[in-house]
Design a protein around this motif. Structure first.
Motif, short mmCIF file in Angstrom:
data_model
loop_
_atom_site.label_atom_id
_atom_site.label_comp_id
_atom_site.label_asym_id
_atom_site.label_seq_id
_atom_site.Cartn_x
_atom_site.Cartn_y
_atom_site.Cartn_z
N GLN A 164 -4.65 6.84 -2.51
CA GLN A 164 -3.61 5.65 -1.43
C GLN A 164 -3.82 4.16 -2.87
O GLN A 164 -4.93 4.80 -3.21
CB GLN A 164 -4.10 5.26 -0.92
CG GLN A 164 -4.18 3.66 -0.04
CD GLN A 164 -5.10 3.19 1.21
OE1 GLN A 164 -6.20 2.42 1.26
NE2 GLN A 164 -4.66 3.71 2.40
N VAL A 165 -2.92 3.85 -3.17
CA VAL A 165 -3.00 2.97 -3.83
C VAL A 165 -2.24 1.46 -3.48
O VAL A 165 -1.59 1.45 -2.47
CB VAL A 165 -1.53 2.82 -5.08
CG1 VAL A 165 -1.77 1.92 -5.88
CG2 VAL A 165 -2.19 4.03 -6.06
N SER A 166 -3.49 -0.04 -3.76
CA SER A 166 -3.52 -1.33 -3.13
C SER A 166 -3.01 -1.86 -4.20
O SER A 166 -4.11 -1.93 -4.84
CB SER A 166 -4.51 -1.30 -1.84
OG SER A 166 -4.20 -2.93 -1.33
N HIS A 167 -2.07 -2.65 -3.57
CA HIS A 167 -1.72 -3.83 -4.17
C HIS A 167 -1.51 -5.24 -3.98
O HIS A 167 -0.38 -5.41 -3.03
CB HIS A 167 -0.68 -3.64 -5.41
CG HIS A 167 -0.67 -4.59 -6.64
ND1 HIS A 167 0.47 -4.39 -7.51
CD2 HIS A 167 -1.43 -5.95 -7.30
CE1 HIS A 167 -0.23 -5.76 -8.27
NE2 HIS A 167 -0.32 -6.46 -8.19
N THR A 181 0.21 9.13 -10.79
CA THR A 181 1.28 8.31 -11.26
C THR A 181 2.41 8.17 -10.48
O THR A 181 2.97 7.04 -10.54
CB THR A 181 1.51 9.63 -12.30
OG1 THR A 181 0.88 9.40 -13.10
CG2 THR A 181 2.98 8.04 -13.07
N SER A 182 3.30 8.94 -9.44
CA SER A 182 4.35 8.97 -8.39
C SER A 182 3.33 7.85 -7.79
O SER A 182 4.20 6.39 -7.88
CB SER A 182 4.41 9.60 -7.79
OG SER A 182 5.35 10.30 -8.62
N VAL A 186 0.73 -1.13 -0.16
CA VAL A 186 -0.02 -0.03 0.27
C VAL A 186 0.75 1.91 0.44
O VAL A 186 1.57 0.81 1.34
CB VAL A 186 -0.74 -0.30 1.08
CG1 VAL A 186 -1.87 1.55 0.89
CG2 VAL A 186 -1.76 -0.99 1.14
N THR A 187 0.58 2.56 -0.87
CA THR A 187 1.46 3.54 -0.95
C THR A 187 0.51 4.55 -1.42
O THR A 187 -0.66 4.59 -1.66
CB THR A 187 2.43 3.43 -2.47
OG1 THR A 187 1.41 2.56 -3.73
CG2 THR A 187 3.68 2.49 -2.29
N GLU A 188 0.91 5.97 -0.71
CA GLU A 188 0.43 6.99 -0.41
C GLU A 188 0.75 8.03 -0.76
O GLU A 188 2.17 7.93 -1.25
CB GLU A 188 -0.29 7.17 0.95
CG GLU A 188 -1.51 5.53 1.71
CD GLU A 188 -1.71 6.29 3.15
OE1 GLU A 188 -1.37 7.21 3.69
OE2 GLU A 188 -2.34 5.95 3.37
N GLY A 189 0.18 8.73 -1.53
CA GLY A 189 0.66 10.39 -2.06
C GLY A 189 0.16 11.52 -2.60
O GLY A 189 -1.12 10.83 -3.32
N THR A 190 0.80 11.99 -2.81
CA THR A 190 -0.36 13.49 -3.41
C THR A 190 0.04 13.26 -5.48
O THR A 190 -1.83 13.61 -6.27
CB THR A 190 -0.21 14.55 -3.35
OG1 THR A 190 1.64 14.93 -3.50
CG2 THR A 190 -0.33 15.60 -1.70
N ASN A 191 0.72 12.54 -6.09
CA ASN A 191 0.11 12.82 -7.23
C ASN A 191 0.63 11.18 -7.67
O ASN A 191 1.48 10.02 -7.77
CB ASN A 191 2.13 12.77 -7.95
CG ASN A 191 1.62 12.79 -9.59
OD1 ASN A 191 2.04 12.12 -9.72
ND2 ASN A 191 1.57 14.15 -10.26
#
Length: 217
Positions: free
Chosen positions: A94-97, A43-44, A36-41
């Motif tokens: 928030q992107v979760s894989h 694509t990044s 799980v990653t988080e950020g404002t952009n």
């Protein structure tokens, strides 16, 4: 449970229930883990997540997990918001894989989890244990259940001083497992420890039957 009765025009019947079980040590572990990653952009964040999940997959294969035993089970992107003074403010993404990882050598389960976490996995949400040859063990349990049913019917017949026909004219098997049985493992232990000790314990595989035996005076 048993019933002894006679229906009009039918032979006398004893109906009995039998159950059997065998205890088996699991030989396969199925782990749900991911990044799980988080950020404002967006694509990044997606690129960071993809890079980390690829690193996790490589590390898992290096730890002995076959590539076909590593499958994506969920991929999601969520916008996140904070509420400040009653107003909604965008905070980022928030992107979760999530991956489903099947470990065929159950003794390596702890090492596989360690390898995933060390390479960047920050979610371990579930571990289940199963038996690859569950059908074979189910047949053993079924034999026990049928033997128990026969023994019960014989005891009833002996007690009632009637003759039992040991050849049943009807057997109803409760539906057996379509999939191997599973046994969950505590999530919090898997998440909180390094060099995770995994002890699956024993699993119980059960079978149940109803059997009708004829009996005579």
């Amino acid at each position: 449970m048993y019933q002894a009765y006679r229906q009009d025009g039918a032979d006398r019947q004893i109906r009995v229930h039998g159950s059997g079980s065998v205890k088996v040590k699991p030989d396969t572990a199925v782990i749900q883990l991911g990044v799980v990653t988080e950020g404002t952009n967006l694509t990044s964040v997606q690129n960071e997540n993809a890079s980390t999940i690829n690193r996790v997959k490589s590390k898992l294969m290096a730890a002995g997990v076959e590539e076909e035993n590593i499958q994506t089970s969920d991929y999601s992107v969520y916008p996140q918001y904070d509420y400040v003074d009653g107003k909604q403010e965008f905070r980022g993404y928030q992107v979760s894989h999530m991956l489903t990882v099947t470990v065929e050598d159950i003794e390596q389960t702890g090492a596989v989890i360690d390898a995933a976490v060390q390479s960047g996995a920050n979610r371990v949400t579930n571990i289940e244990f199963t038996v690859s040859q569950s059908y074979y063990y189910y047949q053993n349990a079924l034999q026990i259940a049928l033997g128990q049913a026969l023994a019960t019917a014989q005891t009833i017949a002996n007690t009632m001083n009637v003759k039992l026909d040991r050849k049943p004219f009807r057997i109803v098997e409760e539906k057996g497992p379509d999939v191997p049985p599973v046994q969950p493992y505590a999530k919090t232990q898997a998440l909180s420890e390094s060099a995770v000790p995994i002890e699956p314990g024993l699993m119980e595989i059960e079978a149940r039957v109803d059997v009708w035996f004829p009996f005579y005076p």
